[in-house]
Design a protein around this motif. Structure first.
Motif, PDB file in Angstrom:
ATOM      1  N   PRO A 184      -1.156   1.501  -9.870  1.00 40.02           N
ATOM      2  CA  PRO A 184      -2.385   0.730  -9.652  1.00 40.02           C
ATOM      3  C   PRO A 184      -2.085  -0.696  -9.200  1.00 40.02           C
ATOM      4  CG  PRO A 184      -2.310   1.689 -11.866  1.00 40.02           C
ATOM      5  CD  PRO A 184      -0.985   1.913 -11.243  1.00 40.02           C
ATOM      6  N   VAL A 185      -2.967  -1.227  -8.358  1.00 42.59           N
ATOM      7  CA  VAL A 185      -2.832  -2.597  -7.856  1.00 42.59           C
ATOM      8  C   VAL A 185      -4.119  -3.353  -8.154  1.00 42.59           C
ATOM      9  CG1 VAL A 185      -2.472  -4.058  -5.822  1.00 42.59           C
ATOM     10  CG2 VAL A 185      -1.309  -1.841  -5.986  1.00 42.59           C
ATOM     11  N   VAL A 186      -3.970  -4.480  -8.831  1.00 44.28           N
ATOM     12  CA  VAL A 186      -5.071  -5.419  -9.026  1.00 44.28           C
ATOM     13  C   VAL A 186      -4.703  -6.689  -8.270  1.00 44.28           C
ATOM     14  CG1 VAL A 186      -5.773  -4.458 -11.249  1.00 44.28           C
ATOM     15  CG2 VAL A 186      -4.112  -6.316 -11.206  1.00 44.28           C
ATOM     16  N   HIS A 187      -5.679  -7.559  -8.089  1.00 46.42           N
ATOM     17  CA  HIS A 187      -5.373  -8.783  -7.356  1.00 46.42           C
ATOM     18  C   HIS A 187      -6.107  -9.966  -7.966  1.00 46.42           C
ATOM     19  CE1 HIS A 187      -9.313  -8.653  -5.426  1.00 46.42           C
ATOM     20  NE2 HIS A 187      -9.108  -7.365  -5.237  1.00 46.42           N
ATOM     21  N   SER A 188      -5.556 -11.126  -7.738  1.00 43.96           N
ATOM     22  CA  SER A 188      -6.230 -12.370  -8.113  1.00 43.96           C
ATOM     23  C   SER A 188      -7.213 -12.724  -7.000  1.00 43.96           C
ATOM     24  CB  SER A 188      -5.199 -13.489  -8.285  1.00 43.96           C
ATOM     25  OG  SER A 188      -4.614 -13.804  -7.030  1.00 43.96           O
ATOM     26  N   LEU A 189      -7.982 -13.766  -7.224  1.00 44.03           N
ATOM     27  CA  LEU A 189      -8.910 -14.221  -6.184  1.00 44.03           C
ATOM     28  C   LEU A 189      -8.170 -14.520  -4.886  1.00 44.03           C
ATOM     29  CD1 LEU A 189     -11.775 -15.115  -5.356  1.00 44.03           C
ATOM     30  CD2 LEU A 189     -11.213 -17.381  -6.227  1.00 44.03           C
ATOM     31  N   SER A 208      -8.138   2.119  -0.793  1.00 41.74           N
ATOM     32  CA  SER A 208      -6.901   2.747  -1.254  1.00 41.74           C
ATOM     33  C   SER A 208      -7.136   3.308  -2.650  1.00 41.74           C
ATOM     34  CB  SER A 208      -5.753   1.729  -1.306  1.00 41.74           C
ATOM     35  OG  SER A 208      -4.661   2.258  -2.032  1.00 41.74           O
ATOM     36  N   LYS A 209      -6.578   4.478  -2.917  1.00 37.73           N
ATOM     37  CA  LYS A 209      -6.724   5.084  -4.249  1.00 37.73           C
ATOM     38  C   LYS A 209      -6.104   4.208  -5.333  1.00 37.73           C
ATOM     39  CE  LYS A 209      -2.478   7.821  -4.057  1.00 37.73           C
ATOM     40  NZ  LYS A 209      -1.894   9.139  -4.175  1.00 37.73           N
ATOM     41  N   CYS A 210      -5.199   3.306  -4.967  1.00 36.64           N
ATOM     42  CA  CYS A 210      -4.505   2.452  -5.939  1.00 36.64           C
ATOM     43  C   CYS A 210      -5.165   1.093  -6.120  1.00 36.64           C
ATOM     44  CB  CYS A 210      -3.044   2.272  -5.527  1.00 36.64           C
ATOM     45  SG  CYS A 210      -2.129   3.819  -5.591  1.00 36.64           S
ATOM     46  N   LYS A 265       0.837  -1.207   0.000  1.00 34.49           N
ATOM     47  CA  LYS A 265       0.000   0.000   0.000  1.00 34.49           C
ATOM     48  C   LYS A 265       0.872   1.258   0.000  1.00 34.49           C
ATOM     49  CE  LYS A 265      -3.760   2.191   2.618  1.00 34.49           C
ATOM     50  NZ  LYS A 265      -3.231   3.459   3.061  1.00 34.49           N
ATOM     51  N   GLU A 266       1.887   1.266   0.834  1.00 36.43           N
ATOM     52  CA  GLU A 266       2.776   2.422   0.950  1.00 36.43           C
ATOM     53  C   GLU A 266       3.495   2.714  -0.376  1.00 36.43           C
ATOM     54  OE1 GLU A 266       6.762   3.552   3.502  1.00 36.43           O
ATOM     55  OE2 GLU A 266       5.345   2.116   4.369  1.00 36.43           O
ATOM     56  N   ILE A 267       4.036   1.690  -0.992  1.00 34.91           N
ATOM     57  CA  ILE A 267       4.759   1.861  -2.256  1.00 34.91           C
ATOM     58  C   ILE A 267       3.807   2.286  -3.371  1.00 34.91           C
ATOM     59  CG2 ILE A 267       6.017   0.634  -4.074  1.00 34.91           C
ATOM     60  CD1 ILE A 267       7.240  -1.101  -1.729  1.00 34.91           C
ATOM     61  N   ALA A 268       2.685   1.598  -3.472  1.00 39.70           N
ATOM     62  CA  ALA A 268       1.715   1.904  -4.534  1.00 39.70           C
ATOM     63  C   ALA A 268       1.204   3.339  -4.412  1.00 39.70           C
ATOM     64  CB  ALA A 268       0.553   0.915  -4.484  1.00 39.70           C
ATOM     65  N   GLU A 269       0.844   3.753  -3.207  1.00 38.51           N
ATOM     66  CA  GLU A 269       0.295   5.097  -3.019  1.00 38.51           C
ATOM     67  C   GLU A 269       1.351   6.190  -3.183  1.00 38.51           C
ATOM     68  OE1 GLU A 269      -1.980   5.091   0.618  1.00 38.51           O
ATOM     69  OE2 GLU A 269      -3.639   4.022  -0.358  1.00 38.51           O
ATOM     70  N   LYS A 270       2.578   5.906  -2.821  1.00 40.18           N
ATOM     71  CA  LYS A 270       3.648   6.896  -2.980  1.00 40.18           C
ATOM     72  C   LYS A 270       3.881   7.218  -4.456  1.00 40.18           C
ATOM     73  CE  LYS A 270       8.504   7.846  -2.038  1.00 40.18           C
ATOM     74  NZ  LYS A 270       9.758   7.331  -1.489  1.00 40.18           N
TER      75      LYS A 270
END
Length: 163
Positions: free
Chosen positions: A36-41, A51-53, A27-32
């Motif tokens: 964008p972050v997507v995820h698998s199931l 989170s905005k990302c 979260k810290e790295i992505a937001e800095k």
């Protein structure tokens, strides 16, 4: 690779292991850097949904905005994701025009579905700690995140209405 990228995306898979420290670092790295972050199931819970990302789940049961972002990304940073057929139906089409960095503690998962451009055998928390220390000269990806956020709003589901 990240310095040259215009449209990177982080894919959080089951290998995140629900490590609280790894999730906080992600979260810290992505937001800095507005990555964008997507995820698998199996990666659900890797980043807070507020989170905005956080874009959402990818794959055949994923969200349209997540799948569009995944398709348009020029760099994929995979954190413990196996890229099963539920995530990537056609690996030959998926990898076209993309670079992939695949991080996994299990060497058997690296380049299993397709050849990654960079394979890193590591625990996700250790990788993210090292990555965080090397991100000072990484650009901000706000414009890319804004495009994805607009798609997220465009395809937003409203489960509260009767229509």
């Amino acid at each position: 690779m990240l310095k040259k990228s215009k449209n990177p995306i982080i894919v959080a898979g089951g290998g995140m292991g629900k490590s609280v420290k790894a999730c906080k670092l992600l979260k810290e790295i992505a937001e800095k850097h507005n990555i964008p972050v997507v995820h698998s199931l199996m990666g659900i819970g890797s980043i807070p949904t507020d989170s905005k990302c956080s874009i959402g789940m990818i794959g055949m049961h994923g969200l349209p905005a997540s799948n569009i972002a995944f398709a348009k990304a020029d760099l994929i940073i995979s954190l413990g994701c196996r890229f099963s057929d539920r995530v990537v139906a056609r690996c030959d089409l998926f990898k076209k025009d993309k670079k992939v960095i695949q991080v996994d503690i299990d060497s058997a998962e690296l380049s299993k579905s397709f050849k990654a451009d960079l394979e890193i055998q590591s625990g996700i928390e250790n990788f993210l700690k090292a990555f965080k220390n090397k991100t000072s000269d990484i650009p901000d990806f706000s414009q890319w995140l804004n495009v994805i956020t607009k798609n997220k709003e465009k395809f937003k589901k409203d489960y509260t209405s009767d229509t």
